[in-house]
Motif scaffolding. Sequence first.
Motif, PDB file in Angstrom:
ATOM      1  N   HIS A   7      29.772  44.216  34.922  1.00  0.00           N
ATOM      2  CA  HIS A   7      29.631  42.758  34.793  1.00  0.00           C
ATOM      3  C   HIS A   7      28.160  42.350  34.714  1.00  0.00           C
ATOM      4  O   HIS A   7      27.788  41.526  33.886  1.00  0.00           O
ATOM      5  CB  HIS A   7      30.310  42.054  35.966  1.00  0.00           C
ATOM      6  CG  HIS A   7      30.017  40.593  36.013  1.00  0.00           C
ATOM      7  ND1 HIS A   7      30.552  39.705  35.111  1.00  0.00           N
ATOM      8  CD2 HIS A   7      29.206  39.865  36.815  1.00  0.00           C
ATOM      9  CE1 HIS A   7      30.106  38.487  35.383  1.00  0.00           C
ATOM     10  NE2 HIS A   7      29.281  38.564  36.405  1.00  0.00           N
ATOM     11  N   GLN A  23      35.006  38.528  31.261  1.00  0.00           N
ATOM     12  CA  GLN A  23      35.722  37.400  31.865  1.00  0.00           C
ATOM     13  C   GLN A  23      36.971  37.887  32.601  1.00  0.00           C
ATOM     14  O   GLN A  23      37.316  37.381  33.656  1.00  0.00           O
ATOM     15  CB  GLN A  23      36.119  36.384  30.791  1.00  0.00           C
ATOM     16  CG  GLN A  23      34.959  35.682  30.131  1.00  0.00           C
ATOM     17  CD  GLN A  23      34.213  34.784  31.099  1.00  0.00           C
ATOM     18  OE1 GLN A  23      34.758  34.321  32.089  1.00  0.00           O
ATOM     19  NE2 GLN A  23      32.944  34.550  30.826  1.00  0.00           N
ATOM     20  N   PHE A  24      37.643  38.877  32.026  1.00  0.00           N
ATOM     21  CA  PHE A  24      38.839  39.439  32.650  1.00  0.00           C
ATOM     22  C   PHE A  24      38.492  40.152  33.956  1.00  0.00           C
ATOM     23  O   PHE A  24      39.153  39.956  34.974  1.00  0.00           O
ATOM     24  CB  PHE A  24      39.521  40.402  31.664  1.00  0.00           C
ATOM     25  CG  PHE A  24      40.681  41.130  32.240  1.00  0.00           C
ATOM     26  CD1 PHE A  24      41.865  40.457  32.542  1.00  0.00           C
ATOM     27  CD2 PHE A  24      40.608  42.486  32.491  1.00  0.00           C
ATOM     28  CE1 PHE A  24      42.945  41.129  33.082  1.00  0.00           C
ATOM     29  CE2 PHE A  24      41.684  43.167  33.033  1.00  0.00           C
ATOM     30  CZ  PHE A  24      42.855  42.480  33.325  1.00  0.00           C
ATOM     31  N   VAL A  26      35.994  39.683  35.949  1.00  0.00           N
ATOM     32  CA  VAL A  26      35.505  38.764  36.975  1.00  0.00           C
ATOM     33  C   VAL A  26      36.655  38.264  37.846  1.00  0.00           C
ATOM     34  O   VAL A  26      36.470  37.983  39.029  1.00  0.00           O
ATOM     35  CB  VAL A  26      34.755  37.575  36.319  1.00  0.00           C
ATOM     36  CG1 VAL A  26      34.528  36.435  37.289  1.00  0.00           C
ATOM     37  CG2 VAL A  26      33.426  38.060  35.773  1.00  0.00           C
ATOM     38  N   LEU A  27      37.845  38.211  37.297  1.00  0.00           N
ATOM     39  CA  LEU A  27      38.994  37.708  38.039  1.00  0.00           C
ATOM     40  C   LEU A  27      39.341  38.545  39.263  1.00  0.00           C
ATOM     41  O   LEU A  27      39.869  38.030  40.235  1.00  0.00           O
ATOM     42  CB  LEU A  27      40.223  37.620  37.123  1.00  0.00           C
ATOM     43  CG  LEU A  27      40.129  36.638  35.968  1.00  0.00           C
ATOM     44  CD1 LEU A  27      41.353  36.768  35.070  1.00  0.00           C
ATOM     45  CD2 LEU A  27      39.986  35.224  36.487  1.00  0.00           C
ATOM     46  N   PHE A  28      39.070  39.841  39.210  1.00  0.00           N
ATOM     47  CA  PHE A  28      39.527  40.673  40.315  1.00  0.00           C
ATOM     48  C   PHE A  28      38.507  41.654  40.873  1.00  0.00           C
ATOM     49  O   PHE A  28      38.777  42.308  41.873  1.00  0.00           O
ATOM     50  CB  PHE A  28      40.785  41.458  39.906  1.00  0.00           C
ATOM     51  CG  PHE A  28      40.578  42.460  38.817  1.00  0.00           C
ATOM     52  CD1 PHE A  28      40.175  43.752  39.104  1.00  0.00           C
ATOM     53  CD2 PHE A  28      40.770  42.099  37.488  1.00  0.00           C
ATOM     54  CE1 PHE A  28      39.995  44.671  38.095  1.00  0.00           C
ATOM     55  CE2 PHE A  28      40.593  43.019  36.477  1.00  0.00           C
ATOM     56  CZ  PHE A  28      40.205  44.303  36.783  1.00  0.00           C
ATOM     57  N   ARG A  29      37.321  41.767  40.317  1.00  0.00           N
ATOM     58  CA  ARG A  29      36.409  42.822  40.774  1.00  0.00           C
ATOM     59  C   ARG A  29      35.918  42.605  42.197  1.00  0.00           C
ATOM     60  O   ARG A  29      35.943  43.528  43.004  1.00  0.00           O
ATOM     61  CB  ARG A  29      35.240  42.987  39.810  1.00  0.00           C
ATOM     62  CG  ARG A  29      34.323  41.799  39.750  1.00  0.00           C
ATOM     63  CD  ARG A  29      33.185  42.002  38.767  1.00  0.00           C
ATOM     64  NE  ARG A  29      32.491  40.773  38.554  1.00  0.00           N
ATOM     65  CZ  ARG A  29      31.592  40.283  39.393  1.00  0.00           C
ATOM     66  NH1 ARG A  29      31.268  40.941  40.474  1.00  0.00           N
ATOM     67  NH2 ARG A  29      31.012  39.128  39.140  1.00  0.00           N
ATOM     68  N   TYR A 158      35.960  32.293  51.307  1.00  0.00           N
ATOM     69  CA  TYR A 158      36.614  32.604  50.038  1.00  0.00           C
ATOM     70  C   TYR A 158      37.225  34.006  50.055  1.00  0.00           C
ATOM     71  O   TYR A 158      38.333  34.213  49.565  1.00  0.00           O
ATOM     72  CB  TYR A 158      35.610  32.486  48.887  1.00  0.00           C
ATOM     73  CG  TYR A 158      36.245  32.721  47.546  1.00  0.00           C
ATOM     74  CD1 TYR A 158      36.971  31.716  46.915  1.00  0.00           C
ATOM     75  CD2 TYR A 158      36.130  33.948  46.888  1.00  0.00           C
ATOM     76  CE1 TYR A 158      37.571  31.921  45.689  1.00  0.00           C
ATOM     77  CE2 TYR A 158      36.717  34.182  45.662  1.00  0.00           C
ATOM     78  CZ  TYR A 158      37.439  33.153  45.057  1.00  0.00           C
ATOM     79  OH  TYR A 158      38.024  33.365  43.851  1.00  0.00           O
ATOM     80  N   TYR A 159      36.505  34.971  50.614  1.00  0.00           N
ATOM     81  CA  TYR A 159      36.965  36.355  50.574  1.00  0.00           C
ATOM     82  C   TYR A 159      37.702  36.799  51.842  1.00  0.00           C
ATOM     83  O   TYR A 159      38.101  37.947  51.946  1.00  0.00           O
ATOM     84  CB  TYR A 159      35.799  37.304  50.310  1.00  0.00           C
ATOM     85  CG  TYR A 159      35.312  37.169  48.891  1.00  0.00           C
ATOM     86  CD1 TYR A 159      36.063  37.679  47.838  1.00  0.00           C
ATOM     87  CD2 TYR A 159      34.128  36.506  48.605  1.00  0.00           C
ATOM     88  CE1 TYR A 159      35.639  37.541  46.543  1.00  0.00           C
ATOM     89  CE2 TYR A 159      33.708  36.357  47.300  1.00  0.00           C
ATOM     90  CZ  TYR A 159      34.463  36.884  46.269  1.00  0.00           C
ATOM     91  OH  TYR A 159      34.050  36.737  44.982  1.00  0.00           O
TER      92      TYR A 159
END
Length: 160
Positions: A7, A23-24, A26-29, A158-159
């Motif tokens: 990323h 972009q994909f 970033v959703l889950f890394r 958030y995490y």
Amino acid sequence: MILVVYHHLVLFCYGEERVFMSQFFVLFRMPLLFWLSGFLAHTVFTKEVFNKKIKNRFLGQLIPTIVIIAIYDFWFGDYYISDYLTSLKGGYWFTFVLFMLFSIYAIIDYIMDMFNVNKNIKALVLSTLAIIGHIINTHYYDSPNLLLNLLSITHILYYA
């Protein structure tokens, strides 16, 4: 970790919007990194284990991060104290947040073990705290509050 490096390479070399897969990822890394860290950190916390793990994490995670930020800022002539006052911590926010989340989890787990709380109840309590954290985070994200930024509270919530 490979996804984090990927990323940042895409972001700084090509611009994030130009590469679809970035972009994909970033959703889950980052959630995946935190989930794996929590999964691998699980142990039975006694006072001795807690003290040893906190000391090891502090020496192996926070001290090197603080030193690297200081060296980087000194080398490039930045005022390094300002990096610690923002929620992003000069890009190393995740090391501080991982340390704090581990500490919070260990303290809560240790307290519940003292009262012989069932592991299903523990899971319910920790999940409830995480949900409350997410709700609070949506209200205070990107807050100008110095204390929230200093402790990276928005990232912790958030995490969580």
